[in-house]
Design an enzyme around this catalytic site. Structure first.
Site, PDB file in Angstrom:
ATOM      1  N   LYS A 126       0.876  -1.173   0.000  1.00  0.00           N
ATOM      2  CA  LYS A 126       0.000   0.000   0.000  1.00  0.00           C
ATOM      3  C   LYS A 126       0.906   1.213   0.000  1.00  0.00           C
ATOM      4  O   LYS A 126       2.042   1.147   0.487  1.00  0.00           O
ATOM      5  CB  LYS A 126      -0.906   0.007   1.233  1.00  0.00           C
ATOM      6  N   ASP A 166      -6.841   4.333  -4.843  1.00  0.00           N
ATOM      7  CA  ASP A 166      -7.521   4.186  -3.544  1.00  0.00           C
ATOM      8  C   ASP A 166      -8.152   5.558  -3.280  1.00  0.00           C
ATOM      9  O   ASP A 166      -8.347   6.343  -4.229  1.00  0.00           O
ATOM     10  CB  ASP A 166      -6.522   3.774  -2.440  1.00  0.00           C
TER      11      ASP A 166
HETATM   12  P1  NDP Z   1     -12.802   7.671  -3.241  1.00  0.00           P
HETATM   13  O1  NDP Z   1     -11.723   8.640  -3.020  1.00  0.00           O
HETATM   14  O2  NDP Z   1     -13.324   7.445  -4.599  1.00  0.00           O
HETATM   15  O3  NDP Z   1     -14.033   8.025  -2.290  1.00  0.00           O
HETATM   16  C1  NDP Z   1     -13.882   8.110  -0.901  1.00  0.00           C
HETATM   17  C2  NDP Z   1     -15.209   8.530  -0.299  1.00  0.00           C
HETATM   18  O4  NDP Z   1     -15.102   8.459   1.119  1.00  0.00           O
HETATM   19  C3  NDP Z   1     -15.568   9.958  -0.616  1.00  0.00           C
HETATM   20  O5  NDP Z   1     -16.966  10.072  -0.660  1.00  0.00           O
HETATM   21  C4  NDP Z   1     -15.004  10.723   0.584  1.00  0.00           C
HETATM   22  O6  NDP Z   1     -15.634  11.959   0.829  1.00  0.00           O
HETATM   23  C5  NDP Z   1     -15.302   9.754   1.699  1.00  0.00           C
HETATM   24  N1  NDP Z   1     -14.347   9.942   2.801  1.00  0.00           N
HETATM   25  C6  NDP Z   1     -12.993   9.839   2.753  1.00  0.00           C
HETATM   26  N2  NDP Z   1     -12.458  10.104   3.952  1.00  0.00           N
HETATM   27  C7  NDP Z   1     -13.503  10.379   4.766  1.00  0.00           C
HETATM   28  C8  NDP Z   1     -13.611  10.712   6.130  1.00  0.00           C
HETATM   29  N3  NDP Z   1     -12.530  10.837   6.902  1.00  0.00           N
HETATM   30  N4  NDP Z   1     -14.859  10.918   6.641  1.00  0.00           N
HETATM   31  C9  NDP Z   1     -15.966  10.790   5.865  1.00  0.00           C
HETATM   32  N5  NDP Z   1     -15.912  10.477   4.558  1.00  0.00           N
HETATM   33  C10 NDP Z   1     -14.716  10.268   4.029  1.00  0.00           C
HETATM   34  O7  NDP Z   1     -12.277   6.283  -2.612  1.00  0.00           O
HETATM   35  P2  NDP Z   1     -12.753   4.807  -2.915  1.00  0.00           P
HETATM   36  O8  NDP Z   1     -14.216   4.763  -3.121  1.00  0.00           O
HETATM   37  O9  NDP Z   1     -11.862   4.237  -3.942  1.00  0.00           O
HETATM   38  O10 NDP Z   1     -12.373   4.071  -1.544  1.00  0.00           O
HETATM   39  C11 NDP Z   1     -13.273   4.048  -0.432  1.00  0.00           C
HETATM   40  C12 NDP Z   1     -12.844   2.962   0.530  1.00  0.00           C
HETATM   41  O11 NDP Z   1     -12.833   1.685  -0.141  1.00  0.00           O
HETATM   42  C13 NDP Z   1     -11.435   3.124   1.117  1.00  0.00           C
HETATM   43  O12 NDP Z   1     -11.423   2.569   2.423  1.00  0.00           O
HETATM   44  C14 NDP Z   1     -10.596   2.232   0.209  1.00  0.00           C
HETATM   45  O13 NDP Z   1      -9.411   1.802   0.837  1.00  0.00           O
HETATM   46  C15 NDP Z   1     -11.571   1.080  -0.015  1.00  0.00           C
HETATM   47  N6  NDP Z   1     -11.305   0.266  -1.195  1.00  0.00           N
HETATM   48  C16 NDP Z   1     -11.274   0.828  -2.449  1.00  0.00           C
HETATM   49  C17 NDP Z   1     -11.066   0.029  -3.550  1.00  0.00           C
HETATM   50  C18 NDP Z   1     -11.106   0.567  -4.940  1.00  0.00           C
HETATM   51  O14 NDP Z   1     -11.029  -0.230  -5.883  1.00  0.00           O
HETATM   52  N7  NDP Z   1     -11.271   1.880  -5.137  1.00  0.00           N
HETATM   53  C19 NDP Z   1     -10.772  -1.409  -3.404  1.00  0.00           C
HETATM   54  C20 NDP Z   1     -10.939  -1.911  -2.065  1.00  0.00           C
HETATM   55  C21 NDP Z   1     -11.166  -1.085  -1.008  1.00  0.00           C
HETATM   56  P3  NDP Z   1     -14.862  13.329   0.465  1.00  0.00           P
HETATM   57  O15 NDP Z   1     -14.928  13.410  -1.021  1.00  0.00           O
HETATM   58  O16 NDP Z   1     -15.616  14.391   1.179  1.00  0.00           O
HETATM   59  O17 NDP Z   1     -13.458  13.163   0.988  1.00  0.00           O
END
Ligand code: NDP
Length: 447
Positions: A126, A166
């Site tokens: 990571k 991510d």
């Molecule tokens: P994105 O950056 O596309 O989206 C993240 C989302 O989470 C946004 O809506 C963001 O809101 C919100 N968010 C982030 N930090 C916070 C916080 N501290 N409090 C509240 N909301 C928050 O990321 P992904 O969708 O790719 O990833 C989301 C999760 O899934 C992560 O844990 C990642 O590790 C996991 N994951 C992702 C994969 C992938 O293929 N993308 C694969 C496996 C797991 P805002 O825009 O306001 O920051």
């Protein structure tokens, strides 16, 4: 807990006292594999367990970049190369101000077991930076990505370490990172990074894979108890990649999506999100990079500022935003509202005490290392296509993704302890992943 597991945790706390997220992730796995280890002393070897929690290599570096005002900014970049016993290092890059070594070590540790569960030959890693893409111009993001790759390119490659996206790293960032890698190496090596655009070596369905895979997994969980998704009410947190495509697949399956969220709060749609609403939210988040609060205001919908979605009554809760976003009080609210199932789209979104409460009240719980593994699995399929120099149709990738999620579900059942007919997905997933990696490490002399 077995003394050997406790001893490894105690040592970690002493050596890296501030790495709370990492300790939490190790504790969760140790708790889940404890009973299995009691009956399988072959794995109770202190050196094996110590090797599992110690990254093979960590690279920390400076990322200087020039902002639009001509000022030199400096961020910190990381790559944690955790475990290569079953394949090259593989795991995403995260751009978020909260990124630090503890967060990346927890994510890399989780990735070890998740990647093993996919059945593909993928080791774990990571990385990322404490850079906040929010509010930055495209040019600033591009200069940042190029500068990051100016260091990272020395440490990655299609058979050594393959990053992906991510939080904060989507299609735009992957394009800039890959472009700079190609330029520095004077080589077209598409298999060095996954999540690429279709025009330059990406796989069909990679964008959708984590969210769709999550829904395939919960469809299996429900089928196992003779139930299905049609008509279920679902609360989702997050509105990024995972949340968007989980919502899309749920709509295809006839479920009702009641919420999405971002770091500003929760959007509540009492009558359920429509396909049209979801498309405009995708546009808002992926292109305009806007906030849900303004979108809710424009569409006359309810928005709960600074609140999580877990107070809303629902059959299924899918935390798809970030770590520790569903804590004990949230779990209690879900239990009070008769929530039936919680499955993690994000990595470690549920705190350990929340998981214990959910399980105690017979809420079906799926850990992210099983339920969100569809993303990395499809990244593995992207790497295969890059090696073949050929691209599979979407239907083929989607069918393979579904098959992998079904296999992960079956593996969870195999390793779940048989208690009163309910499935312990946490034990099942952790033990299945643990056995595969531990066997490979033992066979190779722990490395
Ligand atoms: P994105 O950056 O596309 O989206 C993240 C989302 O989470 C946004 O809506 C963001 O809101 C919100 N968010 C982030 N930090 C916070 C916080 N501290 N409090 C509240 N909301 C928050 O990321 P992904 O969708 O790719 O990833 C989301 C999760 O899934 C992560 O844990 C990642 O590790 C996991 N994951 C992702 C994969 C992938 O293929 N993308 C694969 C496996 C797991 P805002 O825009 O306001 O920051």
């Amino acid at each position: 807990m077995l003394p050997v597991l406790q001893s490894v945790i105690n040592d970690l706390r002493k050596r890296d006292p501030m790495q709370y997220e990492f300790h939490q992730a190790v504790e969760e796995v140790w708790h889940a594999v404890n009973t299995f280890l009691e009956h399988n002393p072959r794995y109770c070897d202190q050196s094996l367990l110590e090797s599992l929690v110690e990254p093979e290599r960590i690279i920390i570096f400076r990322i200087p970049w020039v902002d639009d005002n001509g000022r030199l900014q400096v961020n910190r970049g990381y790559r944690v190369q955790m475990n290569s016993a079953i394949g090259p290092y593989k795991g995403g890059l995260r751009f978020h101000p909260s990124v630090n070594l503890s967060v990346l070590k927890f994510l890399a540790f989780e990735q070890t077991f998740k990647n093993a569960l996919t059945t593909l030959p993928l080791g774990s890693a990571k990385g990322g930076a404490d850079f906040d893409p929010k509010g930055k111009s495209d040019n600033e993001v591009r200069r940042f990505c190029q500068s990051m790759m100016n260091e990272l390119y020395r440490h990655i490659g299609p058979t050594t370490d393959i990053p992906a996206g991510d939080i904060g790293v989507g299609a735009r960032e992957i394009g800039y990172l890959y472009g700079q890698y190609r330029r520095l190496n004077n080589l077209v090596e598409q298999g060095v990074i996954t999540g690429k655009g279709l025009a330059y070596g990406g796989s069909r369905m990679r964008t959708e894979a984590t969210g769709y895979g999550l829904i395939y997994f919960i469809a299996e969980m429900l089928a196992h108890i003779g139930d299905g998704l049609k008509g279920k009410t679902v609360c989702i947190s997050g509105s990024g990649n995972v949340a968007q495509y989980a919502a899309e697949k749920l709509l295809n399956e006839g479920a009702k999506v009641l919420s999405l969220s971002d770091s500003g709060g929760t959007l509540y749609v009492k009558d359920g999100l429509t396909r049209e609403m979801l498309e405009t939210i995708k546009q808002l988040k992926n292109e305009e990079r806007g906030r849900l609060e303004q979108w809710a205001e424009q569409h006359n919908l309810t928005f709960y500022s600074d609140q999580r979605p877990w107070q809303i009554a629902c059959d299924i809760a899918l935390p798809c935003a970030t770590q520790n976003e569903l804590e004990l009080d949230d779990a209690k609210a879900l239990i009070t509202n008769d929530c039936q199932l919680v499955a993690e789209g994000a990595n470690m979104p549920c705190s350990n005490d929340a998981i214990i409460a959910l399980q105690k009240h017979q809420v079906l719980y799926a850990p992210g290392k099983a339920s969100n593994a569809g993303g990395v699995a499809t990244s593995g399929l992207e790497m295969t296509q890059n090696r073949q120099g050929y691209f599979w149709p979407a239907e083929q990738v989607d069918a393979k993704l579904r098959e992998i999620m079904q296999q992960i579900h079956a593996d969870c059942l195999t390793y779940s302890p048989a208690i009163k007919g309910t499935v312990d997905y946490q034990c099942g997933a952790n033990v299945a992943g643990f056995v595969k990696v531990a066997d490979a490490m033992i066979a190779q002399g722990y490395l």
